[in-house]
Design an enzyme around this catalytic site. Structure first.
Site, PDB file in Angstrom:
ATOM      1  N   TRP A  24     -11.536 -24.509   9.361  1.00  0.00           N
ATOM      2  CA  TRP A  24     -10.678 -23.524  10.029  1.00  0.00           C
ATOM      3  C   TRP A  24     -10.682 -23.651  11.540  1.00  0.00           C
ATOM      4  O   TRP A  24      -9.878 -23.040  12.221  1.00  0.00           O
ATOM      5  CB  TRP A  24     -11.112 -22.109   9.634  1.00  0.00           C
ATOM      6  CG  TRP A  24     -10.878 -21.857   8.177  1.00  0.00           C
ATOM      7  CD1 TRP A  24      -9.704 -21.431   7.611  1.00  0.00           C
ATOM      8  CD2 TRP A  24     -11.810 -22.026   7.107  1.00  0.00           C
ATOM      9  NE1 TRP A  24      -9.866 -21.341   6.252  1.00  0.00           N
ATOM     10  CE2 TRP A  24     -11.134 -21.687   5.921  1.00  0.00           C
ATOM     11  CE3 TRP A  24     -13.146 -22.442   7.038  1.00  0.00           C
ATOM     12  CZ2 TRP A  24     -11.758 -21.744   4.669  1.00  0.00           C
ATOM     13  CZ3 TRP A  24     -13.762 -22.502   5.798  1.00  0.00           C
ATOM     14  CH2 TRP A  24     -13.067 -22.150   4.631  1.00  0.00           C
ATOM     15  N   HIS A  84     -12.660  -9.405   4.639  1.00  0.00           N
ATOM     16  CA  HIS A  84     -11.644 -10.186   5.351  1.00  0.00           C
ATOM     17  C   HIS A  84     -10.323  -9.484   5.059  1.00  0.00           C
ATOM     18  O   HIS A  84      -9.795  -9.585   3.952  1.00  0.00           O
ATOM     19  CB  HIS A  84     -11.612 -11.623   4.839  1.00  0.00           C
ATOM     20  CG  HIS A  84     -12.619 -12.510   5.487  1.00  0.00           C
ATOM     21  ND1 HIS A  84     -13.961 -12.308   5.376  1.00  0.00           N
ATOM     22  CD2 HIS A  84     -12.462 -13.611   6.287  1.00  0.00           C
ATOM     23  CE1 HIS A  84     -14.592 -13.250   6.072  1.00  0.00           C
ATOM     24  NE2 HIS A  84     -13.712 -14.046   6.630  1.00  0.00           N
ATOM     25  N   HIS A 119     -19.136 -18.015   9.280  1.00  0.00           N
ATOM     26  CA  HIS A 119     -19.259 -18.612   7.936  1.00  0.00           C
ATOM     27  C   HIS A 119     -20.253 -19.772   8.048  1.00  0.00           C
ATOM     28  O   HIS A 119     -19.861 -20.892   8.379  1.00  0.00           O
ATOM     29  CB  HIS A 119     -17.895 -19.110   7.450  1.00  0.00           C
ATOM     30  CG  HIS A 119     -16.880 -18.018   7.318  1.00  0.00           C
ATOM     31  ND1 HIS A 119     -16.457 -17.554   6.092  1.00  0.00           N
ATOM     32  CD2 HIS A 119     -16.212 -17.288   8.247  1.00  0.00           C
ATOM     33  CE1 HIS A 119     -15.562 -16.578   6.278  1.00  0.00           C
ATOM     34  NE2 HIS A 119     -15.394 -16.404   7.576  1.00  0.00           N
ATOM     35  N   GLU A 176      -5.786 -10.961   7.130  1.00  0.00           N
ATOM     36  CA  GLU A 176      -5.817 -12.092   8.061  1.00  0.00           C
ATOM     37  C   GLU A 176      -4.575 -12.943   7.815  1.00  0.00           C
ATOM     38  O   GLU A 176      -4.631 -14.032   7.230  1.00  0.00           O
ATOM     39  CB  GLU A 176      -7.096 -12.924   7.869  1.00  0.00           C
ATOM     40  CG  GLU A 176      -7.263 -13.959   8.985  1.00  0.00           C
ATOM     41  CD  GLU A 176      -8.437 -14.895   8.752  1.00  0.00           C
ATOM     42  OE1 GLU A 176      -9.039 -14.867   7.654  1.00  0.00           O
ATOM     43  OE2 GLU A 176      -8.735 -15.675   9.675  1.00  0.00           O
ATOM     44  N   ASP A 180     -16.676 -16.721  14.055  1.00  0.00           N
ATOM     45  CA  ASP A 180     -16.024 -17.041  12.775  1.00  0.00           C
ATOM     46  C   ASP A 180     -16.395 -18.428  12.261  1.00  0.00           C
ATOM     47  O   ASP A 180     -16.818 -18.562  11.109  1.00  0.00           O
ATOM     48  CB  ASP A 180     -14.493 -16.878  12.877  1.00  0.00           C
ATOM     49  CG  ASP A 180     -13.823 -16.593  11.536  1.00  0.00           C
ATOM     50  OD1 ASP A 180     -14.527 -16.270  10.556  1.00  0.00           O
ATOM     51  OD2 ASP A 180     -12.581 -16.665  11.475  1.00  0.00           O
ATOM     52  N   GLN A 229     -13.843 -16.127  -1.191  1.00  0.00           N
ATOM     53  CA  GLN A 229     -12.826 -16.839  -0.405  1.00  0.00           C
ATOM     54  C   GLN A 229     -11.499 -17.009  -1.143  1.00  0.00           C
ATOM     55  O   GLN A 229     -10.433 -16.920  -0.560  1.00  0.00           O
ATOM     56  CB  GLN A 229     -13.372 -18.226  -0.008  1.00  0.00           C
ATOM     57  CG  GLN A 229     -12.396 -19.125   0.712  1.00  0.00           C
ATOM     58  CD  GLN A 229     -12.032 -18.614   2.103  1.00  0.00           C
ATOM     59  OE1 GLN A 229     -12.774 -18.796   3.057  1.00  0.00           O
ATOM     60  NE2 GLN A 229     -10.882 -17.950   2.212  1.00  0.00           N
ATOM     61  N   HIS A 247     -19.809 -12.153  12.872  1.00  0.00           N
ATOM     62  CA  HIS A 247     -18.913 -12.705  11.849  1.00  0.00           C
ATOM     63  C   HIS A 247     -18.861 -14.225  11.944  1.00  0.00           C
ATOM     64  O   HIS A 247     -18.240 -14.790  12.844  1.00  0.00           O
ATOM     65  CB  HIS A 247     -17.506 -12.134  11.990  1.00  0.00           C
ATOM     66  CG  HIS A 247     -16.583 -12.537  10.885  1.00  0.00           C
ATOM     67  ND1 HIS A 247     -15.985 -11.617  10.036  1.00  0.00           N
ATOM     68  CD2 HIS A 247     -16.166 -13.759  10.454  1.00  0.00           C
ATOM     69  CE1 HIS A 247     -15.235 -12.261   9.153  1.00  0.00           C
ATOM     70  NE2 HIS A 247     -15.321 -13.566   9.396  1.00  0.00           N
TER      71      HIS A 247
HETATM   72  N1  17E Z   1     -12.068 -18.031   5.490  1.00  0.00           N
HETATM   73  C1  17E Z   1     -11.108 -17.115   5.733  1.00  0.00           C
HETATM   74  O1  17E Z   1     -10.547 -16.553   4.789  1.00  0.00           O
HETATM   75  N2  17E Z   1     -10.784 -16.808   6.994  1.00  0.00           N
HETATM   76  C2  17E Z   1     -11.382 -17.414   8.007  1.00  0.00           C
HETATM   77  N3  17E Z   1     -11.025 -17.111   9.252  1.00  0.00           N
HETATM   78  C3  17E Z   1     -12.382 -18.367   7.756  1.00  0.00           C
HETATM   79  C4  17E Z   1     -12.707 -18.654   6.483  1.00  0.00           C
HETATM   80  C5  17E Z   1     -13.050 -19.046   8.879  1.00  0.00           C
HETATM   81 FE   FE2 Z   2     -13.959 -15.049   8.612  1.00  0.00          FE
END
Ligand code: 17E
Ligand code: FE2
Length: 411
Positions: A313, A208, A57, A211, A307, A150, A55
Site C-alpha cells: 500500500w 478500517h 500493519h 477508506e 499505516d 482485510q 495505526h
Molecule cells: N489495508 C487496508 O485495508 N487499508 C490500508 N490502508 C492498508 C491495508 C495499509
Molecule cells: Fe490501515
C-alpha cells in the site's frame, strides 16, 4: 539517573528529570546530582512522552514488490498484491520483518504500537506470530494487536469464525472493513458483528472504516451508533474514515452530533491516504483525508498513524512518525503556529487515549520513566528542522539513541 536541562513538552523554561527504579522520581528546575548518580546532559533539548504508532500493519511491512508492485497505487490493488504475498507467509518471515520494523520505529522514538493483523487467512499464522512478538518484545515496545479482516467479514469464507478465533487467541481489539464488504447490508452486519464480539470478549474495537472516496460509504455512522448504544464509547476507534472527506456538509453537520455523543476515537493516516485516495479522480483530485481539523475543533480525539512501512500500500516509509505529522499538517491545513507547536500530541497524548494507556503514560513523578529527547528546543523547531530523537528511555532504560546531525557550510 539525572537528565539535565530539558524543555518538557515545549515549556519555555528547562527542568531536570530524576529517574530511579525505572520511574520518574522528581522533576524540578535545578536538581543537584547525588553521589555516584549518572548524569545525562540534555541542555536545551526537548523532552516528550514517547511517540505512539496508533495505526500500522506490521504483518505486511517490508514486503513491497513481493511478488508484484502495486502499479495503480490504489487500496484495492494493494489488497490484491497482499493476497498473493499472504500465501507465502511463514512465521520466520513475519518475525524477521517485524523485528526490523520495530527497530526502525524505535530509532525514531516510538515505544507503543497498535498493529492491525490480517485474519482473512485460514492459517492465522500472522496473528500467531504477532501475539508471540507482543510477548517477546514487551520490555522494549508495547504492541497492541487488532484482529483485522482485510478481505471482509461476511464477504470472506468463514470470515466471522476467523475473527472470533483470532480474538480467542488473544487479540487486544476487533476490526472490520465495512467499505470492502460486498453489499451495504454486509457492511452494516459486519460492524454489528465486530462490536458484539468486542462486548462478548471485553475487547477494544478498531475498524478500517470508509477508506474509500465513495461519499455513500456510511460505515462510520453505524460504528458510532453501536459504540454509543453498547456503551463501549471511547473503547472504539474509527480508522481512516476517508469518505468523510467527500461527505456533503449537511450530512457531516448531522453526523457530528452522533460522533460527539459516541466519544469514539479517530485515527487518520495522512501519508498513506494522500497516496491511496483520489486515484479515480481526474482534476480536481480529492485528498481523501478525513476532517481532522473539524473533528479536533469539536473536541473529538484524533491521532495520526503511519499505516504502512514499505508494503503493497505504500512504497516508502522509515517508521518515523515525524514524517506523518509533517504530511498531516500540510494536507489538513493545520499550519497555525499553535497547531504546529501542539502537533506532537497527534502521535503521543491523543494516541495514548486511543490505545487506552491510562494515567501511567506521560512525564510526571511516579509514572514509569518512559520519554524521548529530541534535538530541538520545541516541537515547532523539531518538525521544521527534522530533528533526531537523541534518546528514547523506556521504564528508565535507554532503548535507542542518536547523535545530533553535524552539517557544515563550507563558504
Ligand atoms: N489495508 C487496508 O485495508 N487499508 C490500508 N490502508 C492498508 C491495508 C495499509
Ligand atoms: Fe490501515
Amino acid at each position: 539517573m539525572l537528565i539535565k536541562g530539558v524543555h518538557i513538552e515545549n515549556a519555555a523554561e528547562t527542568s531536570d528529570i530524576r529517574v530511579t527504579g525505572g520511574k520518574f522520581e522528581e522533576i524540578a528546575p535545578s536538581l543537584a546530582p547525588r553521589p555516584g548518580e549518572e548524569v545525562v546532559d540534555c541542555t536545551g533539548k526537548l523532552a516528550l512522552p514517547p511517540f505512539i504508532e496508533s495505526h500500522v500493519h506490521l504483518d505486511t511491512c517490508l514486503t513491497a514488490g513481493e511478488p508484484v508492485w502495486n502499479q495503480s497505487g490504489t487500496l484495492f490493488e494493494g489488497i490484491q498484491c497482499w493476497s498473493l504475498r499472504k500465501k507465502t507467509l511463514t512465521k520466520g518471515d513475519i518475525k524477521d520483518r517485524v523485528h526490523r520494523a520495530v527497530r526502525m520505529q524505535a530509532q525514531h522514538g516510538v515505544q507503543f504500537v497498535r498493529t492491525h493483523v490480517d485474519v482473512t487467512d485460514p492459517t492465522l499464522i500472522a496473528m500467531e506470530a504477532l501475539l508471540e512478538l507482543r510477548e517477546e518484545l514487551k520490555d522494549t515496545i508495547d504492541i497492541q494487536v487488532v484482529a483485522f479482516p482485510q478481505e471482509g467479514i461476511d464477504s470472506f469464507p468463514n470470515g466471522r469464525q476467523l475473527v472470533e478465533d483470532a480474538v480467542k487467541m488473544g487479540a487486544d481489539a476487533v476490526g472490520a472493513i465495512p467499505h470492502f464488504e460486498f453489499t451495504r447490508e454486509y457492511a452494516v452486519d459486519s460492524v454489528n458483528f465486530c462490536v458484539a464480539l468486542a462486548e462478548k470478549y471485553d475487547k477494544l474495537v478498531d475498524v478500517h472504516c470508509d477508506e474509500i472516496d465513495d461519499e455513500q460509504s456510511r460505515g462510520l455512522e453505524v460504528l458510532a451508533a453501536r459504540a454509543y448504544e453498547s456503551g463501549l464509547k471511547d473503547r472504539v476507534t474509527a480508522s481512516h474514515t476517508t469518505a468523510m472527506h467527500s461527505y456533503n456538509n449537511a450530512y457531516v453537520t448531522k453526523l457530528m452530533r452522533l460522533l460527539t455523543m459516541s466519544e469514539i476515537n479517530f485515527v487518520s493516516n495522512p501519508l498513506v491516504n494522500t497516496h491511496l485516495q483520489g486515484r479515480m479522480d481526474t482534476y480536481p483530485k480529492r485528498r481523501g483525508i478525513t476532517r481532522v481539523k473539524e473533528l479536533l475543533a469539536a473536541g473529538i480525539n484524533v491521532s495520526f498513524g503511519h499505516d504502512d512501512l514499505f508494503d503493497p500500500w505504500y512504497p516508502l516509509g522509515t517508521g518515523n512518525m515525524r514524517d506523518v505529522v509533517f504530511m498531516g499538517l500540510h494536507v489538513c491545513q493545520m499550519m497555525g503556529y499553535q497547531e504546529i507547536m501542539d502537533s506532537y500530541k497527534l502521535i503521543s497524548t491523543n494516541a495514548a487515549k486511543t490505545l487506552h494507556l491510562g494515567d501511567s503514560y506521560g512525564i510526571k513523578a511516579g509514572n514509569p520513566a518512559s520519554f524521548i529527547v529530541l534535538d530541538a528546543d520545541n516541537f515547532y523547531n523539531a518538525l521544521n528542522q527534522k530533528s533526531e530523537v537523541l534518546w528514547s528511555f523506556k521504564n528508565g532504560r535507554p532503548i535507542a539513541k542518536a547523535a545530533p546531525a553535524v552539517r557544515e557550510v563550507l563558504f
